[in-house]
Design a protein around this motif. Structure first.
Motif, PDB file in Angstrom:
ATOM      1  N   THR A   1      50.751  31.708 -12.542  1.00  0.00           N
ATOM      2  CA  THR A   1      50.908  31.294 -11.090  1.00  0.00           C
ATOM      3  C   THR A   1      51.126  32.481 -10.222  1.00  0.00           C
ATOM      4  O   THR A   1      50.908  32.732  -9.189  1.00  0.00           O
ATOM      5  CB  THR A   1      52.121  30.652 -11.225  1.00  0.00           C
ATOM      6  OG1 THR A   1      51.919  29.373 -12.195  1.00  0.00           O
ATOM      7  CG2 THR A   1      52.492  29.857  -9.962  1.00  0.00           C
TER       8      THR A   1
ATOM      9  N   LEU B   1      49.180  33.643  -7.125  1.00  0.00           N
ATOM     10  CA  LEU B   1      49.895  33.448  -6.069  1.00  0.00           C
ATOM     11  C   LEU B   1      50.754  34.562  -5.250  1.00  0.00           C
ATOM     12  O   LEU B   1      51.265  34.454  -4.250  1.00  0.00           O
ATOM     13  CB  LEU B   1      50.741  32.250  -6.113  1.00  0.00           C
ATOM     14  CG  LEU B   1      49.838  31.053  -6.327  1.00  0.00           C
ATOM     15  CD1 LEU B   1      50.623  29.791  -6.622  1.00  0.00           C
ATOM     16  CD2 LEU B   1      49.022  30.760  -4.956  1.00  0.00           C
TER      17      LEU B   1
ATOM     18  N   THR C   1      50.198  35.819   1.199  1.00  0.00           N
ATOM     19  CA  THR C   1      49.772  34.378   0.893  1.00  0.00           C
ATOM     20  C   THR C   1      48.792  33.992   1.885  1.00  0.00           C
ATOM     21  O   THR C   1      47.742  33.273   1.614  1.00  0.00           O
ATOM     22  CB  THR C   1      50.713  33.371   0.630  1.00  0.00           C
ATOM     23  OG1 THR C   1      51.944  34.120   0.036  1.00  0.00           O
ATOM     24  CG2 THR C   1      50.519  32.502  -0.222  1.00  0.00           C
TER      25      THR C   1
ATOM     26  N   PHE D   1      45.006  32.978   0.915  1.00  0.00           N
ATOM     27  CA  PHE D   1      44.307  31.645   1.227  1.00  0.00           C
ATOM     28  C   PHE D   1      43.225  31.603   2.085  1.00  0.00           C
ATOM     29  O   PHE D   1      42.270  31.021   1.885  1.00  0.00           O
ATOM     30  CB  PHE D   1      45.422  30.602   1.756  1.00  0.00           C
ATOM     31  CG  PHE D   1      46.290  29.969   0.511  1.00  0.00           C
ATOM     32  CD1 PHE D   1      45.748  29.692  -0.452  1.00  0.00           C
ATOM     33  CD2 PHE D   1      47.706  30.174   0.725  1.00  0.00           C
ATOM     34  CE1 PHE D   1      46.631  29.312  -1.694  1.00  0.00           C
ATOM     35  CE2 PHE D   1      48.467  29.775  -0.177  1.00  0.00           C
ATOM     36  CZ  PHE D   1      48.225  29.178  -1.458  1.00  0.00           C
TER      37      PHE D   1
ATOM     38  N   THR E   1      48.621  24.229   0.177  1.00  0.00           N
ATOM     39  CA  THR E   1      49.189  25.700   0.234  1.00  0.00           C
ATOM     40  C   THR E   1      50.347  25.562   0.218  1.00  0.00           C
ATOM     41  O   THR E   1      51.091  26.687  -0.304  1.00  0.00           O
ATOM     42  CB  THR E   1      48.181  26.365   1.683  1.00  0.00           C
ATOM     43  OG1 THR E   1      48.634  25.557   2.694  1.00  0.00           O
ATOM     44  CG2 THR E   1      46.705  26.323   1.263  1.00  0.00           C
TER      45      THR E   1
ATOM     46  N   LEU F   1      51.734  25.430  -3.203  1.00  0.00           N
ATOM     47  CA  LEU F   1      51.410  26.486  -4.332  1.00  0.00           C
ATOM     48  C   LEU F   1      52.400  27.645  -3.848  1.00  0.00           C
ATOM     49  O   LEU F   1      52.891  28.186  -4.818  1.00  0.00           O
ATOM     50  CB  LEU F   1      49.975  26.859  -4.178  1.00  0.00           C
ATOM     51  CG  LEU F   1      49.032  25.869  -4.704  1.00  0.00           C
ATOM     52  CD1 LEU F   1      47.662  26.226  -4.266  1.00  0.00           C
ATOM     53  CD2 LEU F   1      49.135  25.565  -6.146  1.00  0.00           C
ATOM     54  N   ALA F   2      52.277  27.902  -2.823  1.00  0.00           N
ATOM     55  CA  ALA F   2      53.461  29.018  -2.422  1.00  0.00           C
ATOM     56  C   ALA F   2      54.744  28.900  -2.646  1.00  0.00           C
ATOM     57  O   ALA F   2      55.451  29.621  -3.269  1.00  0.00           O
ATOM     58  CB  ALA F   2      53.293  29.408  -0.911  1.00  0.00           C
TER      59      ALA F   2
ATOM     60  N   ALA G   1      55.497  29.238  -6.520  1.00  0.00           N
ATOM     61  CA  ALA G   1      55.542  30.593  -6.943  1.00  0.00           C
ATOM     62  C   ALA G   1      56.733  31.201  -6.713  1.00  0.00           C
ATOM     63  O   ALA G   1      57.508  31.664  -7.459  1.00  0.00           O
ATOM     64  CB  ALA G   1      54.299  31.336  -6.468  1.00  0.00           C
TER      65      ALA G   1
END
Lengths: 306, 269
Positions: free
Chosen positions: A30, A34, B126, B130, B141, B144-145, B148
């Motif tokens: 991850t 990211l 980020t 993407f 998106t 996901l960010a 993290a």
């Protein structure tokens, strides 16, 4: 920010050693995809050519960094002259963050020390009271600050109504408002590490100094402050670093004249300026600045520990 | 001399500064909370107590926008907090119970990375990422960010808790022929529960509160509560925004208090 914290306890248990890589895999994947990969990619983008209206052309170029430091005239063919526009935005950010850090220290140190000298049972409640505002949405806190400081806001109502001032103070849209906003945003970060250091302080040292006829303020300056210095340094970094790249306080409290790095970067991606490589380069410069500060402080702390 | 040495710990004015410090921390929040109950269209004049702006939030012209934004925010926070808590729990187990190994320090560094990189830089990176891999920006998106950057916030209370638990418990379980998996799920996990709950709550708040990264990675027209509030505040502070802010503030305070009480109750045992 746990950068300086140790990675584990003193005991080195091996109960789950055979599974350790499997256990770490989800976080690795991850965070690599990211965070690590995007930051590397951003570094790459800062060396690309800009495309108008956002995006990039895949062609190596130093023009983003060049634009940051030099002015080559309207058509780009004049001899380069050092240009101050962006450097001064960075300098203003450093100054604003510095002032906010100093303000936090002046208020935060006595607070942290006072809490550390409370009876043990009371301390947790004091610390909790200082922590709560940090967990309240930063946007809401900044908006609240703006609401309070407005020309017709409650603070001015109070000052004018009580006869202290004849005219309302203009605070919003000044440098001071931004400093105040940053101070307010990160004040708990100053209190907590200093408290942690002050709590471990051995008061027998103060007593020994007093027995040798040191005044209370000499004790503070010569004994107490040096003893809690690691906490002060940690607190200053925890306030300074996020202040440096902050976006909300300068944007909401500062207005156009009080531009800071965060707004400069945001504008490259969100606004109409749309220069992605330049935004990436400005981010790289900010990131480098922050990493240098963190490295120096880690060095210092390692030295202090010896 | 005994009296004097006790006094030495106290400095005059420090108590006053502490009270001033708390006053500064709470004054803006209290003022907005009070004014959110103001029965006036103008945000300046006080015209008595009313709940009209709370009603406005739920039924007014902008209510649909804020409802969707609130739902997005809570769904994202729920999933991001859960995913990051699971990963942080595993990672803490490996780092604190996995013995010494080469990548131990590097793993810890990777986990703390989102705390060290300035938020605006993570946001830019980020967005670029993407965009480069050609993912359309939207709720996924954002999610996901959030997963993290929530990992370190979940990790800190979990690892703090684990450091306080002696390894003898799992070792005893394994001496009694528990498998490694059983020792983890039946012994270590229940003992770590207070830390895990704290970590989840903190990750939830951090996700719910995030503005900067969300603002960069959200697609056009997709809003979370902070981005919707920001968009609205740009046109001036309106009373319904103060009502929303007060409610969000309430959620944060309740969750932090819960997290605190859970970790405290447990430490007192």
């Amino acid at each position: 920010m746990a950068g300086g914290a140790s990675t584990g306890g003193s005991s080195q248990s091996e109960t789950f050693a055979p599974a350790r890589y499997w256990l770490l895999l989800p976080s690795w994947v991850t965070l690599t995809i990211l965070v690590l990969a995007p930051v590397s990619m951003m570094m790459g983008y800062s060396f690309l050519t800009k495309e108008f209206r956002g995006g990039v052309i895949w062609e190596f170029s130093l023009s983003a960094y060049d634009q940051f430091f030099f002015d080559r005239g309207l058509f780009g063919d004049d001899p380069p002259v050092l240009q101050w526009t962006y450097i001064s935005i960075f300098w203003r950010s450093i100054w604003q963050a510095g002032v906010a850090t100093l303000m936090s220290l002046v208020i935060g140190f006595p607070t942290a020390y006072f809490i550390a000298t409370r009876p043990e049972k009371e301390r947790a409640i004091w610390v909790f009271l200082v922590t709560i505002p940090y967990w309240v949405n930063l946007l809401i806190r900044t908006v609240s600050m703006k609401f309070l400081l407005r020309d017709q806001g409650p603070l001015n109502d109070l000052l004018v109504g009580s006869g202290l001032l004849s005219e309302p103070l203009t605070i919003v849209n000044t440098n001071f408002a931004v400093q105040l906003g940053l101070f307010y945003s990160y004040l708990p970060f100053m209190v907590l590490p200093i408290y942690a250091a002050a709590e471990r302080y051995n008061f027998a040292l103060s007593e020994a100094a007093a027995d040798l006829y040191a005044t209370r303020w000499t004790v503070l300056r010569r004994i107490l402050l040096p003893s809690v210095k690691p906490g002060i340094v940690a607190g200053c970094i925890l306030v300074f670093v996020p202040s440096l790249g902050s976006f909300l306080a300068p944007d909401l409290l500062g207005g156009a004249k009080n531009f800071m790095i965060g707004s400069l970067i945001e504008e490259q991606f969100k606004g109409n300026a749309g220069n992605w490589p330049f935004g990436a380069a400005a981010s790289m410069i900010l990131l480098t600045l922050v990493m240098v500060i963190l490295l120096i402080s880690a060095r210092q702390q390692a030295k202090g520990g010896k | 001399m005994a009296m004097k040495s006790y006094d030495l710990r106290q400095y005059p004015s420090f108590k006053a500064i502490t009270i001033f410090c708390l006053f500064i921390l709470y004054a803006p929040l209290l003022v907005v909370t009070v004014y959110s109950f103001n029965d006036s269209v103008s945000i300046t004049n006080w015209e008595g107590v009313s709940l009209r702006w709370y009603a406005e939030v739920f039924t007014g012209a902008e209510s649909e926008k804020f409802k969707i934004a609130a739902r997005n925010s809570f769904v994202i926070a729920l999933i991001a907090a859960s995913a990051s808590t699971v990963m942080a729990t595993f990672a803490a187990t490996a780092i604190l119970r996995g013995g010494r190994f080469k990548l131990r320090t590097a793993s810890f560094g990777l986990i703390s990375l989102p705390l060290m990189v300035p938020e605006i830089v993570t946001a830019v990176a980020t967005l670029i990422f993407f965009n480069a891999i050609g993912v359309d920006r939207g709720l996924i998106t954002i999610l996901l960010a959030h997963i993290a950057f929530c990992i370190p916030f979940a990790y800190l209370p979990i690892s703090a808790r684990m450091q306080g638990i002696e390894a003898t418990y799992e070792q005893a379980a394994m001496d009694l022929y528990a498998t490694r998996a059983k020792a983890f799920t039946r012994v270590l996990l229940p003992l770590m529960m207070p830390g895990i709950i704290s970590g989840w709550l903190l990750a939830f708040i951090v996700s719910l509160d995030d503005f900067i990264i969300t603002n960069f990675v959200k697609g056009a027209g997709v809003e979370t509560l902070p981005t919707a509030i920001f968009g609205s505040v740009k046109q001036g502070i309106k009373p319904n925004i103060m009502a929303i802010s007060t409610m969000l503030l309430g959620v944060s305070v309740v969750m932090v208090t819960l997290s605190w009480l859970i970790s405290r109750r447990d430490n007192n045992k």
